[in-house]
Design a protein around this motif. Structure first.
Motif, PDB file in Angstrom:
ATOM      1  N   PHE A 263      86.345 -17.768  40.035  1.00 57.93           N
ATOM      2  CA  PHE A 263      86.015 -16.860  38.934  1.00 57.93           C
ATOM      3  C   PHE A 263      85.833 -17.641  37.632  1.00 57.93           C
ATOM      4  O   PHE A 263      86.413 -18.721  37.463  1.00 57.93           O
ATOM      5  N   PRO A 264      85.052 -17.099  36.695  1.00 57.11           N
ATOM      6  CA  PRO A 264      84.756 -17.820  35.435  1.00 57.11           C
ATOM      7  C   PRO A 264      85.899 -17.745  34.435  1.00 57.11           C
ATOM      8  O   PRO A 264      85.768 -17.175  33.348  1.00 57.11           O
ATOM      9  N   LEU A 265      87.041 -18.305  34.788  1.00 52.84           N
ATOM     10  CA  LEU A 265      88.204 -18.217  33.907  1.00 52.84           C
ATOM     11  C   LEU A 265      88.548 -19.579  33.322  1.00 52.84           C
ATOM     12  O   LEU A 265      88.217 -20.619  33.881  1.00 52.84           O
ATOM     13  N   ASN A 266      89.202 -19.549  32.165  1.00 46.81           N
ATOM     14  CA  ASN A 266      89.629 -20.771  31.485  1.00 46.81           C
ATOM     15  C   ASN A 266      91.131 -20.992  31.556  1.00 46.81           C
ATOM     16  O   ASN A 266      91.607 -22.097  31.294  1.00 46.81           O
ATOM     17  N   ALA A 267      91.883 -19.942  31.882  1.00 42.42           N
ATOM     18  CA  ALA A 267      93.339 -20.074  31.947  1.00 42.42           C
ATOM     19  C   ALA A 267      93.908 -19.052  32.930  1.00 42.42           C
ATOM     20  O   ALA A 267      93.351 -17.964  33.109  1.00 42.42           O
ATOM     21  N   GLY A 268      95.004 -19.439  33.579  1.00 41.58           N
ATOM     22  CA  GLY A 268      95.683 -18.534  34.504  1.00 41.58           C
ATOM     23  C   GLY A 268      97.185 -18.721  34.412  1.00 41.58           C
ATOM     24  O   GLY A 268      97.670 -19.850  34.246  1.00 41.58           O
ATOM     25  N   TYR A 269      97.926 -17.605  34.509  1.00 45.72           N
ATOM     26  CA  TYR A 269      99.379 -17.651  34.353  1.00 45.72           C
ATOM     27  C   TYR A 269     100.019 -16.720  35.386  1.00 45.72           C
ATOM     28  O   TYR A 269      99.560 -15.599  35.600  1.00 45.72           O
ATOM     29  N   ILE A 270     101.085 -17.214  36.016  1.00 45.61           N
ATOM     30  CA  ILE A 270     101.893 -16.379  36.901  1.00 45.61           C
ATOM     31  C   ILE A 270     103.214 -16.124  36.187  1.00 45.61           C
ATOM     32  O   ILE A 270     103.990 -17.061  35.942  1.00 45.61           O
ATOM     33  N   VAL A 271     103.444 -14.875  35.829  1.00 40.12           N
ATOM     34  CA  VAL A 271     104.673 -14.477  35.139  1.00 40.12           C
ATOM     35  C   VAL A 271     105.615 -13.863  36.164  1.00 40.12           C
ATOM     36  O   VAL A 271     105.255 -12.894  36.843  1.00 40.12           O
ATOM     37  N   ASP A 272     106.791 -14.427  36.297  1.00 40.28           N
ATOM     38  CA  ASP A 272     107.767 -13.931  37.263  1.00 40.28           C
ATOM     39  C   ASP A 272     108.849 -13.148  36.532  1.00 40.28           C
ATOM     40  O   ASP A 272     109.034 -13.288  35.312  1.00 40.28           O
ATOM     41  N   ASN A 273     109.544 -12.310  37.300  1.00 45.96           N
ATOM     42  CA  ASN A 273     110.650 -11.538  36.752  1.00 45.96           C
ATOM     43  C   ASN A 273     111.810 -11.593  37.734  1.00 45.96           C
ATOM     44  O   ASN A 273     111.702 -11.106  38.861  1.00 45.96           O
ATOM     45  N   ILE A 274     112.893 -12.224  37.314  1.00 42.08           N
ATOM     46  CA  ILE A 274     114.093 -12.323  38.148  1.00 42.08           C
ATOM     47  C   ILE A 274     115.258 -11.742  37.367  1.00 42.08           C
ATOM     48  O   ILE A 274     115.544 -12.181  36.247  1.00 42.08           O
ATOM     49  N   GLU A 275     115.874 -10.717  37.956  1.00 44.83           N
ATOM     50  CA  GLU A 275     117.009 -10.038  37.317  1.00 44.83           C
ATOM     51  C   GLU A 275     116.649  -9.589  35.900  1.00 44.83           C
ATOM     52  O   GLU A 275     117.366  -9.825  34.936  1.00 44.83           O
ATOM     53  N   PRO A 327     100.063 -11.761  24.641  1.00 47.35           N
ATOM     54  CA  PRO A 327     101.142 -12.623  25.149  1.00 47.35           C
ATOM     55  C   PRO A 327     101.204 -13.900  24.326  1.00 47.35           C
ATOM     56  O   PRO A 327     100.166 -14.392  23.870  1.00 47.35           O
ATOM     57  N   PRO A 328     102.361 -14.477  24.124  1.00 49.62           N
ATOM     58  CA  PRO A 328     102.478 -15.662  23.269  1.00 49.62           C
ATOM     59  C   PRO A 328     101.764 -16.890  23.819  1.00 49.62           C
ATOM     60  O   PRO A 328     101.449 -17.804  23.076  1.00 49.62           O
ATOM     61  N   PHE A 329     101.492 -16.893  25.118  1.00 45.85           N
ATOM     62  CA  PHE A 329     100.888 -18.079  25.729  1.00 45.85           C
ATOM     63  C   PHE A 329      99.357 -18.028  25.740  1.00 45.85           C
ATOM     64  O   PHE A 329      98.714 -19.023  26.069  1.00 45.85           O
ATOM     65  N   LEU A 330      98.736 -16.893  25.395  1.00 47.80           N
ATOM     66  CA  LEU A 330      97.278 -16.807  25.393  1.00 47.80           C
ATOM     67  C   LEU A 330      96.714 -17.396  24.105  1.00 47.80           C
ATOM     68  O   LEU A 330      97.116 -17.010  23.004  1.00 47.80           O
ATOM     69  N   ALA A 331      95.741 -18.302  24.240  1.00 48.10           N
ATOM     70  CA  ALA A 331      95.156 -18.971  23.078  1.00 48.10           C
ATOM     71  C   ALA A 331      94.349 -17.983  22.228  1.00 48.10           C
ATOM     72  O   ALA A 331      93.890 -16.941  22.720  1.00 48.10           O
ATOM     73  N   ASP A 332      94.160 -18.335  20.970  1.00 44.33           N
ATOM     74  CA  ASP A 332      93.471 -17.453  20.029  1.00 44.33           C
ATOM     75  C   ASP A 332      92.006 -17.223  20.393  1.00 44.33           C
ATOM     76  O   ASP A 332      91.428 -16.211  19.994  1.00 44.33           O
ATOM     77  N   ASP A 333      91.401 -18.159  21.128  1.00 46.88           N
ATOM     78  CA  ASP A 333      89.971 -18.033  21.419  1.00 46.88           C
ATOM     79  C   ASP A 333      89.680 -17.316  22.734  1.00 46.88           C
ATOM     80  O   ASP A 333      88.526 -17.234  23.154  1.00 46.88           O
ATOM     81  N   MET A 334      90.708 -16.787  23.396  1.00 46.97           N
ATOM     82  CA  MET A 334      90.484 -16.054  24.642  1.00 46.97           C
ATOM     83  C   MET A 334      89.948 -14.644  24.340  1.00 46.97           C
ATOM     84  O   MET A 334      90.380 -14.001  23.391  1.00 46.97           O
ATOM     85  N   GLU A 335      89.023 -14.194  25.173  1.00 42.38           N
ATOM     86  CA  GLU A 335      88.416 -12.874  24.980  1.00 42.38           C
ATOM     87  C   GLU A 335      88.683 -11.957  26.177  1.00 42.38           C
ATOM     88  O   GLU A 335      89.393 -10.975  26.068  1.00 42.38           O
ATOM     89  N   SER A 336      88.099 -12.292  27.334  1.00 40.97           N
ATOM     90  CA  SER A 336      88.262 -11.442  28.524  1.00 40.97           C
ATOM     91  C   SER A 336      89.589 -11.749  29.213  1.00 40.97           C
ATOM     92  O   SER A 336      89.965 -12.910  29.345  1.00 40.97           O
ATOM     93  N   VAL A 337      90.255 -10.696  29.669  1.00 45.44           N
ATOM     94  CA  VAL A 337      91.562 -10.859  30.320  1.00 45.44           C
ATOM     95  C   VAL A 337      91.674  -9.905  31.502  1.00 45.44           C
ATOM     96  O   VAL A 337      91.334  -8.721  31.388  1.00 45.44           O
ATOM     97  N   MET A 338      92.116 -10.426  32.634  1.00 47.41           N
ATOM     98  CA  MET A 338      92.514  -9.600  33.776  1.00 47.41           C
ATOM     99  C   MET A 338      94.018  -9.742  33.967  1.00 47.41           C
ATOM    100  O   MET A 338      94.532 -10.864  33.968  1.00 47.41           O
ATOM    101  N   CYS A 339      94.693  -8.628  34.127  1.00 51.56           N
ATOM    102  CA  CYS A 339      96.146  -8.630  34.294  1.00 51.56           C
ATOM    103  C   CYS A 339      96.474  -7.795  35.534  1.00 51.56           C
ATOM    104  O   CYS A 339      96.151  -6.595  35.594  1.00 51.56           O
ATOM    105  N   ALA A 355      92.391 -15.407  32.070  1.00 50.33           N
ATOM    106  CA  ALA A 355      91.720 -15.248  30.780  1.00 50.33           C
ATOM    107  C   ALA A 355      90.489 -16.146  30.700  1.00 50.33           C
ATOM    108  O   ALA A 355      90.447 -17.225  31.297  1.00 50.33           O
ATOM    109  N   ALA A 356      89.487 -15.686  29.941  1.00 53.12           N
ATOM    110  CA  ALA A 356      88.262 -16.455  29.711  1.00 53.12           C
ATOM    111  C   ALA A 356      87.876 -16.362  28.242  1.00 53.12           C
ATOM    112  O   ALA A 356      88.183 -15.369  27.567  1.00 53.12           O
ATOM    113  N   ARG A 357      87.196 -17.384  27.765  1.00 56.12           N
ATOM    114  CA  ARG A 357      86.803 -17.410  26.355  1.00 56.12           C
ATOM    115  C   ARG A 357      85.587 -16.530  26.075  1.00 56.12           C
ATOM    116  O   ARG A 357      85.357 -16.149  24.929  1.00 56.12           O
ATOM    117  N   ASP A 358      84.810 -16.221  27.093  1.00 57.17           N
ATOM    118  CA  ASP A 358      83.632 -15.385  26.901  1.00 57.17           C
ATOM    119  C   ASP A 358      83.994 -13.914  26.991  1.00 57.17           C
ATOM    120  O   ASP A 358      84.876 -13.520  27.775  1.00 57.17           O
TER     121      ASP A 358
END
Length: 567
Positions: A263-275, A327-339, A355-358
């Protein structure tokens, strides 16, 4: 395709230098201008409609507007074709998903099509074409020259752009071959449109234009479905590859890496939740893995926390839609986001954020594919956990809770391999055997014997700590692997262990008689030491050497002593 700021400024400068002034000069000095504005307007409308419906072949986007542009040039000349092509740039802004940050793409394409109109049109005029000619030979020959030169010059511009941006361009690419194929299909329509319009008027535009537009639309629908099917097939293959991975780290690394390729993405993050505590399990930005740490509260009240709470995937096409819960980890220039929430055993375990910049970088159907891949991902993680537990169980002595022979054999091979590669200087092996252990079992029972084995293992494990590997070799024999320990250092460790065991009281139940009571007993151990590469550079030989030192140098010499292997 990323362009430097310098390249972007050059593209804008080219447009500013040539397009406005060049268009004005063509208008002032062009020998032909549209006289039939109603007819020209109909051609222009057909060109716009043709540019609205692109389709995809082999990963390349095609906009079939050239067939109308051929007819416009043949009938009205360079100026009319130039203006028409510039107006058809308007849908291109949407197709290229041009934003304020990528506006340079519009200016460069506008400059490129302006140049194509001037160069191709001038070439045909120079060769002798007279605008408005209805001689069949002239229409076929000059119309074909215009179309072919248009396509070749277009690729020359693209080649030069990529060459100047150090992108290793290829002129004779698959895109060129596909565009030639489309040109040869649509060229007769363009020539026929011009000739037919000259005899029947604007009716010809709809008699030829509407069927071709309908075919274009059907091809687009088909190509869209093919693209979805191709992505689904790749997702299925991806799922099988995830299932083949045996460790959690392999799965995490492969998951984000393959998503970046699919996919045309520039960044990817896996957020986990434990307890009920959020943290970033894995992060990948611009093709590189990142170590990121952010507070639970910062993530909880962002869109990651919102999607975790609602349990529904969501797609944002531009930053203004999600910026209020950034989210605090997403850069200022990111535009499109899938969550997308990650479910495991009907419970949300975490969230995937891509996330992608376009702007409008992701298609709605891709969100569904990502959701499907998250299911594969969760199942693979669960499988890896079971495999890890099974492996750990198979490599741990159930009685003493230290490593067993299976693990010792594997670790010994690994240590020797590192020794041979230069990663370790030495590898020492200590083999220990409890003296007269059969007598302990006969006197106090096997249950008491098991207690002694457990306590014996605990003593060794506590003394060695993280400096080496401790395992039960079998029965009452134990092994310690000490990487980067010389024989002298290993002998000192072995002597410390011998004294510790000799001085430690073992409390065991005496339950073989009528009355059960606890007794304190003392035991001793005989120990053999061997070191690689001094004694051997092969794992099994090192083990046999230590075993030989134990029985000949310690057991036969009176027990309760440490002996080194001597060649």
């Amino acid at each position: 395709m990323n362009f430097s700021k310098k390249a972007q400024r050059i593209m804008f400068a080219l447009w500013l230098l040539f397009v406005p002034a060049g268009t004005l000069l063509v208008y002032l000095y062009s020998p032909t201008k549209p006289g039939d504005w109603e007819g020209y307007g109909a051609f222009l409308l057909l060109a716009l409609l043709s540019s609205i419906f692109p389709f995809f072949i082999a990963g390349t986007t095609f906009i079939l507007v050239i067939w109308v542009q051929i007819a416009i040039f043949l009938k009205y000349g360079i100026l009319a074709e130039l203006i028409s092509m510039q107006i058809c740039m308007i849908p291109l802004v949407y197709h290229l998903k041009i934003s304020r940050d990528t506006l340079f793409k519009y200016f460069y394409n506008s400059f490129m099509f302006f140049s194509l109109s001037i160069l191709s049109g001038s070439l045909v005029i120079y060769l002798g074409y007279e605008t408005g000619s209805i001689m069949l030979k002239d229409v076929i020959v000059y119309g074909s020259i215009f179309a072919i030169s248009y396509l070749i010059i277009n690729h020359l511009f693209l080649f030069m752009r990529e060459y100047l941006c150090d992108m290793n361009p290829v002129f004779f690419s698959k895109d060129l071959y596909w565009e030639f194929a489309c040109l040869f299909i649509t060229l007769p329509f363009g020539l026929g449109l011009y000739l037919f319009e000259n005899t029947t008027g604007t009716t010809a535009l709809w008699l030829l234009g509407l069927p071709l537009l309908s075919i274009t639309l059907l091809i687009r629908m088909y190509s869209d479905s093919e693209k979805v099917n191709a992505d689904l097939n790749e997702a299925s293959e991806f799922g099988h590859q995830l299932a083949d991975r045996m460790t959690t780290n392999e799965i995490l690394d492969m998951f984000l890496k393959r998503l970046s390729n699919m996919f045309p993405l520039n960044a990817g993050y896996i957020v986990d939740n434990i307890e009920d505590n959020f943290f970033i399990l894995r992060a990948r930005e611009d093709g590189q893995n990142k170590e990121l740490e952010y507070g639970h509260e910062d993530i909880k009240y962002s869109l990651a926390g919102k999607v975790y709470e609602k349990g529904e995937p969501i797609l944002y096409n531009k930053q203004t839609e999600w910026n209020h819960m950034r989210p605090p980890f997403l850069a200022d220039d990111m535009e499109s986001v899938m969550c997308v929430p990650i479910y495991r055993n009907q419970k949300i375990e975490g969230v995937l954020i891509l996330a992608a910049r376009d702007k409008f970088a992701f298609e709605p159907y891709q969100l569904k594919i990502i959701h499907l891949l998250c299911s594969y991902f969760a199942v693979s993680l669960e499988k890896a956990r079971y495999v890890r537990e099974a492996v750990e169980k198979s490599e741990i002595c159930e009685l003493t809770k230290i490593y067993n022979y299976r693990y010792l054999d594997k670790q010994l091979k690994s240590d020797i391999s590192k020794l041979n590669s230069g990663a370790y200087r030495t590898v020492s092996l200590i083999m220990m055997d409890i003296d007269k252990f059969k007598g302990v079992n006969d006197t106090y029972g096997h249950h008491s014997g098991n207690i002694i084995l457990q306590e014996f293992a605990n003593i060794i494990k506590q003394e060695i700590g993280s400096n080496g590997t401790v395992g039960r070799y079998g029965g009452e024999e134990f092994v310690v692997l000490l990487p980067n320990y010389s024989k002298l250092q290993a002998m000192n460790v072995a002597e410390q262990l011998r004294r510790k065991i000799e001085q430690t009281p073992f409390i065991v139940p005496l339950d073989l008689g009528e009355i059960t009571r606890d007794e304190i007993i003392f035991i001793t151990a005989s120990i053999g030491v061997s070191t690689a590469p001094e004694d051997s550079d092969e794992g099994m030989s090192l083990l046999r050497n230590a075993d030989r030192a134990l029985y000949i140098g310690a057991k036969q010499a009176g027990r309760n002593r440490v002996a080194e292997y001597v060649k």
